[in-house]
Design an enzyme around this catalytic site. Structure first.
Site, PDB file in Angstrom:
ATOM      1  N   SER A 157      27.850 -81.927  18.886  1.00 53.15           N
ATOM      2  CA  SER A 157      28.066 -81.570  17.486  1.00 53.15           C
ATOM      3  C   SER A 157      29.253 -82.335  16.929  1.00 53.15           C
ATOM      4  O   SER A 157      30.220 -82.627  17.663  1.00 53.15           O
ATOM      5  CB  SER A 157      28.338 -80.067  17.360  1.00 53.15           C
ATOM      6  OG  SER A 157      28.766 -79.728  16.052  1.00 53.15           O
ATOM      7  N   TYR A 170      32.742 -72.538  19.559  1.00 52.87           N
ATOM      8  CA  TYR A 170      31.632 -73.493  19.559  1.00 52.87           C
ATOM      9  C   TYR A 170      32.134 -74.924  19.684  1.00 52.87           C
ATOM     10  O   TYR A 170      31.621 -75.705  20.503  1.00 52.87           O
ATOM     11  CB  TYR A 170      30.833 -73.324  18.272  1.00 52.87           C
ATOM     12  CG  TYR A 170      29.764 -74.362  18.027  1.00 52.87           C
ATOM     13  CD1 TYR A 170      28.600 -74.374  18.782  1.00 52.87           C
ATOM     14  CD2 TYR A 170      29.919 -75.317  17.023  1.00 52.87           C
ATOM     15  CE1 TYR A 170      27.613 -75.317  18.547  1.00 52.87           C
ATOM     16  CE2 TYR A 170      28.934 -76.259  16.778  1.00 52.87           C
ATOM     17  CZ  TYR A 170      27.783 -76.261  17.552  1.00 52.87           C
ATOM     18  OH  TYR A 170      26.810 -77.195  17.320  1.00 52.87           O
ATOM     19  N   LYS A 174      31.345 -77.587  22.752  1.00 52.97           N
ATOM     20  CA  LYS A 174      30.737 -78.897  22.536  1.00 52.97           C
ATOM     21  C   LYS A 174      31.682 -80.026  22.957  1.00 52.97           C
ATOM     22  O   LYS A 174      31.218 -81.083  23.424  1.00 52.97           O
ATOM     23  CB  LYS A 174      30.333 -79.055  21.075  1.00 52.97           C
ATOM     24  CG  LYS A 174      29.155 -78.174  20.654  1.00 52.97           C
ATOM     25  CD  LYS A 174      27.890 -78.502  21.423  1.00 52.97           C
ATOM     26  CE  LYS A 174      26.665 -77.827  20.800  1.00 52.97           C
ATOM     27  NZ  LYS A 174      25.410 -78.127  21.527  1.00 52.97           N
TER      28      LYS A 174
END
Length: 258
Positions: A157, A170, A174
């Site tokens: 991401s 998150y 990533k």
């Protein structure tokens, strides 16, 4: 505007021909994963589609089968190692090999602050975005390295390199996936290439839950969100022999974020 490929159709592509290859795509029943999976099937790849809802996986597999591909839909929570191991065994039992692995399954919940983020949420985010790809790549990558090789693509991401407070867990997961990409590129070389795609904001089903003005406020040079098809060529390149000298690379497909 439709955000997804509505049906698979065999194509002749002089650059990307995957005839005889087997691709395994997690999170392959919707969004970018679905688009990538069908693009591979359209170009000759047999397909294993994995996600939690088996009926959705089977629907994508049916589309791949409609253009003459062998295709299998499998229910798998890609953050649970026991289910990952079962997925790998079923893939090799059914197809005998995996040539292309796309670790696409993920989750990106928002949190008001790190202080208010619960441990169970952090555990769930890490499990699906990092621990699952770690284990699946270890199982498949080691077999690829011992056999005829292959390609692994981790769908990371933009948040991993452009984090913000609401996606701290998150973004961190990533970022760990980016590090894993480089580590596995070294570990499974020279037969296996491991790369990552870092998407920006795309019009997938997740985007339907974003604020209505988010696209208008994007700092991306393209001044808009991407369509799922606009990530396909990056995936095809990294999955194919056309990228035979590309490994350990992080490819941003983000519309030109600063």
């Amino acid at each position: 505007m439709s955000y997804y490929v509505q049906s698979a159709e065999a194509v002749t592509d002089p650059l990307f021909d995957f005839t005889g290859k087997v691709a395994l795509v997690t999170g392959g029943s919707r969004g970018l994963g679905r688009t990538m999976a069908l693009a591979l099937a359209e170009r000759g790849a047999d397909l294993i589609v994995a996600s939690r809802k088996v009926e959705n996986c089977e629907a994508v597999a049916a589309q791949a089968a409609s253009v003459g591909r062998r295709a299998l839909g499998v229910s798998c929570h890609a953050g649970r190692w026991d289910q990952i191991e079962a997925l790998v065994e079923r893939a090799y039992d059914s197809f005998g090999k995996v040539d292309i692995l796309i670790n696409n399954a993920g989750m990106s919940p928002l949190a008001p602050s790190s202080l208010e983020t619960e441990e169970r949420l952090v555990d769930a985010v890490l499990a699906l975005n990092f621990k699952g790809p770690f284990r699946l790549s270890a199982l498949v990558g080691s077999r690829m390295a011992a056999g005829d090789g292959g390609a692994i693509i981790n769908v990371s991401s933009l948040g991993a390199v452009r984090p913000n407070a609401q996606i701290a867990a998150y973004a961190s997961a990533k970022a760990a996936l980016n590090a894993l990409t480089r580590a596995h590129a070294a570990e499974f070389a020279p037969k296996v290439r491991v790369n990552a795609i870092l998407p920006g904001s795309f019009r997938t089903d997740v985007a339907q839950h974003w604020p209505a003005d988010k696209e208008a406020r994007t700092p991306a040079a393209m001044r808009r969100f991407g369509e799922p098809d606009e990530a396909v060529t990056a995936a095809l390149y990294l999955a194919s022999d056309r990228s035979s000298f590309t490994t350990g690379t992080l490819v941003r497909v983000d519309g030109g974020w600063p």
